[in-house]
Design a protein around this motif. Structure first.
Motif, PDB file in Angstrom:
ATOM      1  N   HIS A 288      -0.270   4.247  -0.829  1.00  0.00           N
ATOM      2  CA  HIS A 288      -1.074   5.456  -0.622  1.00  0.00           C
ATOM      3  C   HIS A 288      -0.699   6.140   0.692  1.00  0.00           C
TER       4      HIS A 288
ATOM      5  N   HIS B 218      -3.792  -7.378  -0.485  1.00  0.00           N
ATOM      6  CA  HIS B 218      -4.161  -5.968  -0.487  1.00  0.00           C
ATOM      7  C   HIS B 218      -3.173  -5.231  -1.369  1.00  0.00           C
ATOM      8  N   THR B 219      -3.653  -4.465  -2.340  1.00  0.00           N
ATOM      9  CA  THR B 219      -2.756  -3.649  -3.148  1.00  0.00           C
ATOM     10  C   THR B 219      -3.421  -2.311  -3.425  1.00  0.00           C
ATOM     11  N   ARG B 220      -2.677  -1.236  -3.173  1.00  0.00           N
ATOM     12  CA  ARG B 220      -3.188   0.118  -3.402  1.00  0.00           C
ATOM     13  C   ARG B 220      -2.049   0.987  -3.913  1.00  0.00           C
TER      14      ARG B 220
ATOM     15  N   ASP C 239       0.856  -1.181   0.000  1.00  0.00           N
ATOM     16  CA  ASP C 239       0.000   0.000   0.000  1.00  0.00           C
ATOM     17  C   ASP C 239       0.893   1.231   0.000  1.00  0.00           C
TER      18      ASP C 239
END
Length: 257
Positions: free
Chosen positions: A101, A132-134, A99
């Motif tokens: 972000h 989870h990937t952002r 992540d």
């Protein structure tokens, strides 16, 4: 109301449910929700999730460390995750991933090796991952291609091009209430593109409440809205979509239908 829904990704260990957790969980069957995967995001939540799984027959657990908590990953915690993963109702390693972000919370130089070490552990244990990937699509795909795990890219926010790569890896794609948002162009395009037998329903609760409940604390009773939108996009009835996503979720988590 449609019956037979599997919430493939929830966080009922979260403090947001402290006041009414038991009452809410016991009400889910009346709203058509028959199974829930409670997903670990830290060592503490992984342990708590296992206890929830013991308390509720319909609730299963995953264990893993989210990228925001990637500093937790070391030899000792990896050994503990391996032990926790052998608990009978633990069905996946996750949520793990990248992540960028909120990279101030944990820099990518720490996230990447933590993700990689958990991917390697999942391969060693032969269990699926919940990813989870952002704002980290390229690095995420690079590691997924390297380790080729079975599992899910949850709360999918990528493009059709990214979805193609995920599907080539024979992974599943999960969608939250974001699918119902008016500006959810990419999510809509991916659902329209992806085969129905690779789609999962999820809340990611207490986050991502669907329209028309956006802004409220999310819970699994709200999945009817996401289900209806997914069914509409696939040209299916909600009952058909629920049956398909039930089968998909049971398959990825190795559960009987």
């Amino acid at each position: 109301m449609v019956d037979g829904i599997f919430d493939s990704h929830a966080h009922y260990d979260d403090e947001a449910f402290a006041a009414d957790r038991d009452e809410l969980l016991r009400s889910l069957a009346a709203h058509g929700v028959r199974r829930v995967m409670n997903v670990g995001s830290s060592m503490e939540s992984s342990r708590t999730g296992i206890e929830l799984g013991k308390a509720y027959d319909f609730l299963y657990s995953s264990v893993g460390v989210h990228p925001d908590s990637a500093r937790e990953i070391n030899n000792d915690t990896l050994r503990e995750l391996a032990e926790l993963a052998r608990e009978p109702k633990v069905r996946a390693l996750g949520e793990i991933g990248l992540d960028y972000h909120y990279e101030d919370a944990c820099p990518r130089e720490i996230q990447i090796p933590a993700f990689e070490r958990q991917l390697a552990l999942a391969k060693e244990l032969d269990i699926p991952v919940i990813v989870h990937t952002r704002e980290a699509a390229n690095d995420t795909l690079e590691l997924l291609k390297k380790y080729r795990p079975k599992g899910i890219v949850h709360c999918f926010s990528g493009s059709v091009e990214m979805a193609k790569e995920v599907l080539r890896l024979d992974m599943y794609i999960g969608f939250t209430g974001v699918l119902t948002f008016k500006n959810a162009r990419k999510a809509v395009e991916v659902v329209q593109y992806a085969p129905a037998d690779r789609l999962l329903l999820e809340t990611d609760c207490p986050y991502m409440a669907p329209e028309p409940l956006r802004g409220r604390r999310c819970d699994s009773t709200m999945l009817q809205y996401t289900l209806a939108r997914m069914a509409e996009l696939k040209g299916l009835s909600p009952e058909e979509m629920a049956a398909i996503t039930w089968k998909n979720t049971c398959s990825v988590y190795g559960l009987p239908e």
